[in-house]
Design a protein around this motif. Structure first.
Motif: not given
Length: 183
Positions: A65-84
């Motif tokens: 099986s094959v999967g793909v991902f495009d996850n966000e890496l941010r400076t903090g645990r909150s989704r509101d923290s800056p996207l890096v």
């Protein structure tokens, strides 16, 4: 000058030049530590990962099986923290044996920095994912921009679900940049 004194002077000169060479490399090849948080969404219109191809060996099999991902890496645990950065790649189930320790997966990914000190640079990653318990360690096998020819490793630890559809993980990159004399 006696032969013993000459030999001692040569040994001291060699030791001093070796120490200077090591000190010089230490500055160019300083281990960089980058600490970020990965935000994943599993379902819905804003999903950042998913299964693309099921196993060709039947509904209960994972091998192939094959999967793909495009996850966000941010400076903090909150989704509101800056996207890096973006954590983009594929994962393939490569283990044919059953059981949590044998159901291995191979992942190939890129970390694409979109802001901050490393904006425009990327890291190339690869390695097995055996189970999803504890901390996963994988290799950094290269990069571009400020990370051209980088090497190192990274540690990924699931911190928990932030909702039924999403999770946050802690990710630590330990990167040795290329020696500038190689460029």
């Amino acid at each position: 000058m006696s032969p013993i004194t000459s030999l001692l002077l040569v040994l001291v000169a060699v030791a001093a030049s070796s120490a200077a060479g090591v000190a010089g490399l230490g500055g160019a090849n300083k281990l960089n530590h980058i600490h970020l948080y990965m935000h994943e969404t599993f379902f819905g219109p804003n999903a950042t990962e998913g299964a693309m191809l099921p196993s060709p060996f039947g509904a209960n099999a994972t091998f192939g099986s094959v999967g793909v991902f495009d996850n966000e890496l941010r400076t903090g645990r909150s989704r509101d923290s800056p996207l890096v950065a973006r954590y983009q790649g594929i994962i393939v189930a490569t283990g044919v044996a059953e059981g949590p320790a044998m159901e291995g997966r191979m992942s190939v990914a890129s970390i694409l920095f979109v802001a901050g000190e490393y904006n425009g640079s990327a890291l190339s990653l690869e390695g097995p994912m055996i189970g999803f318990q504890g901390t996963a360690e994988r290799s950094i096998v290269g990069g571009s921009g400020k990370f051209r020819m980088a090497r190192g490793y990274y540690l990924l630890k699931l911190l928990g679900l932030t909702s039924p559809d999403s999770a946050v993980s802690e990710i630590d990159f330990y990167v040795l940049p290329c020696d500038p004399s190689y460029l």
